[in-house]
Scaffold this active site. Structure first.
Site, short mmCIF file in Angstrom:
data_model
loop_
_atom_site.label_atom_id
_atom_site.label_comp_id
_atom_site.label_asym_id
_atom_site.label_seq_id
_atom_site.Cartn_x
_atom_site.Cartn_y
_atom_site.Cartn_z
CE LYS A 79 -3.78 2.06 2.80
NZ LYS A 79 -4.74 1.80 3.93
CB SER A 154 -8.21 3.82 2.78
OG SER A 154 -7.11 3.30 3.84
CB SER A 178 -8.47 0.68 5.60
OG SER A 178 -9.14 1.88 5.54
N1 GLN Z 1 -12.89 3.95 6.30
C1 GLN Z 1 -12.38 4.30 7.63
C2 GLN Z 1 -12.02 6.00 7.41
O1 GLN Z 1 -12.21 6.50 6.53
C3 GLN Z 1 -11.13 3.68 7.86
C4 GLN Z 1 -9.97 3.89 7.33
C5 GLN Z 1 -8.81 3.06 7.62
O2 GLN Z 1 -8.95 2.07 8.19
N2 GLN Z 1 -7.51 3.55 7.12
O3 GLN Z 1 -11.38 6.32 8.21
#
Ligand code: GLN
Length: 487
Positions: A79, A154, A178
């Protein structure tokens, strides 16, 4: 060599025993990326030449009789918020478009030491803020099951890359879901380890009290092998745990009988897609048939999760993202005569996207004098309630089973309202708030507008409970074939 259906284990074994070479494995995956990724957009940067050099070096060592590591020749995508020395790390943000990592993350260093091949950087929501990868400054990633739909976020690029067989494994980061949410949307296995299980050194911070690096793979046995390599105490991360790494899963795994599994009643909501609830019930039946003691439990703090997370996360983010000011890092506005203040402001205004700005403003607000007590301090108190409820419940049951996400992958643009996007994280954020481990695994499909889409279920386990959790996932996958379905 065909890359389809190849597991981390089968590739490593073939390279270790000389049945193939790291170079042959890599070239097959590069060909696959070449053929598929212009449509999907998983990769921000394919590091073909550095990957070829790594593979060549490993093949030469093996030819000289060296014993290769546990991930020998396995191509792994990273990532774009995890640093690999000398490579770009954009974090999906224009402000870091030309940033080159000056040092290496512990996670990727451990992969190198295990003889994995780091093959490229995958797209993500800007600074890992999002649930769809639509907040990536460099373009969206498409879900291989239906390219009109998001892969989740994400870590959407990592998840889609594994689902489309571009790589057998990819690293993601999970602050509120994410890894688990995109794994569910893409029909693969994704693990959020216990807070502290994997060193965060070299992971660009979003909300460090909740950030964790973890693997995407096709199945739990692969995830266990990769997590075994990634785990361990790291003097460069004070929050890393001094605990033996989780075991790799062996073929002759002891049966699950007697394992106590709780299904949080609050997770089986009428607001969920009915096929999501059905997948949880069917998974519960599978576990019952494997000799587990499955029962309904209450996780009454579920409803507090989103409010708590979207105070704590932005608060930490507002502090962490302060360093991206155009002076110390990344893109600087072209204003040679401006004051320092104006230069900061212009660099951040043009370098950061809407969601990152929203979180910085929210976080600054909840930490400011007059609001700190009402929001941030209260969120910390709620965090304690959530934590304590998990502690209580893990005295009663070994693992929790429920949906990963209320619904399957959605269409691009359908969650333009930020709040509706945040609500996708209802079942995942509490694990990060409490620091426990969780994972998503495929457990069914549903049909929406003529598209077949995967459904994931979530297993959650106590702090450092990865062995139990991964074993339970492995037995589920031995008894079912959802993880073998392909887009
Ligand atoms: N969707 C969540 C957010 O927007 C989780 C993001 C993540 O786990 N990096 O913060």
């Amino acid at each position: 060599m065909s890359v389809e259906d190849k597991t981390v284990r089968s590739i490593a074994h073939a390279v270790q025993t000389g049945r193939t070479t790291a170079t042959a494995v890599l070239e097959a995956h590069l060909e696959r990326i070449e053929a598929r990724d212009s449509e999907l957009g998983c990769f921000q940067d394919v590091r073909a030449e550095t990957a070829r050099a790594m593979a060549r070096e490993l093949d030469e060592r093996i030819a000289k009789g060296a014993r290769p590591g546990p991930l020998a020749g396995v191509p792994i995508a990273i990532k774009d918020n995890i640093m690999v020395a000398g490579e770009p790390a954009t974090c999906g943000s224009k402000i870091l478009e030309h940033f080159i990592s000056p040092y290496e993350s512990t996670a990727t260093q451990r992969l190198r030491e295990a003889d994995a091949i780091l093959l490229g950087r995958t797209r993500c929501d800007e600074f890992a803020m999002g649930s769809s990868t639509e907040h990536c400054a460099f373009g969206p990633v498409r879900n291989p099951w239906d390219t009109d739909r998001v892969p989740g976020g994400s870590s959407g690029g990592s998840a889609a890359a594994v689902a489309a067989d571009l790589v057998p494994c990819a690293l993601g980061s999970d602050t509120g879901g994410s890894i688990r949410q995109p794994a569910a949307f893409c029909g693969i296995t994704g693990v959020k380890p216990t807070g502290g299980r994997v060193s965060r050194w070299g992971l660009v911070s979003f909300a460090p009290s909740m950030d964790q690096i973890g693997p995407f793979t096709r199945d739990a046995a692969d995830a266990a092998l990769v997590l075994n390599v990634l785990s361990g105490e790291d003097p460069r991360d004070d929050t890393s745990a001094a605990s033996p790494p989780p075991d790799c899963i062996k073929d002759d795994e002891a049966p699950l009988s007697g394992l106590r599994i709780g299904i949080p009643a609050e997770h089986i909501s009428d607001d969920n897609n009915p096929d999501v609830n059905a997948a949880v019930s069917q998974a519960a039946e599978v576990y019952a048939s494997l000799g587990c003691d499955v029962k309904s439990v209450n996780l009454s703090t579920t409803e507090l999760g989103i409010a708590c997370y979207y105070v704590l996360g932005p608060a930490e983010a507002s502090s962490n993202l302060a360093r991206f000011d155009g002076i110390r890092y990344g893109r600087r506005a072209d204003l040679p005569d401006a004051s320092l203040e104006a230069l900061y402001e212009a660099s951040r205004t043009e370098g950061l996207g809407a969601e990152a700005k929203r979180r910085i403003m929210l976080g600054t607000w909840v930490l400011s004098a007059g609001y700190y007590d009402a929001y941030y301090r209260r969120a910390l108190q709620v965090r304690r309630l959530i934590h304590d409820e998990y502690v209580r419940i893990f005295n009663e049951v070994d693992l929790l089973l429920g949906p990963t996400v209320p619904a399957p992958a959605f269409k691009f643009g359908s969650h333009a309202d930020p709040l509706s996007m945040y609500l996708c994280d209802t079942y995942t954020v509490t694990a990060n708030i409490a620091g426990i481990c969780g994972m998503s695994m495929p457990a069914g499909t549903t049909t929406v507008d003529g598209s077949t889409l995967p459904i994931g279920v979530q297993l959650q386990g106590p702090v450092l409970g990865e062995n139990k959790m991964l074993r339970a996932a492995h037995h589920f996958q031995k008894a079912t074939s959802y993880h073998e379905l392909r887009p």
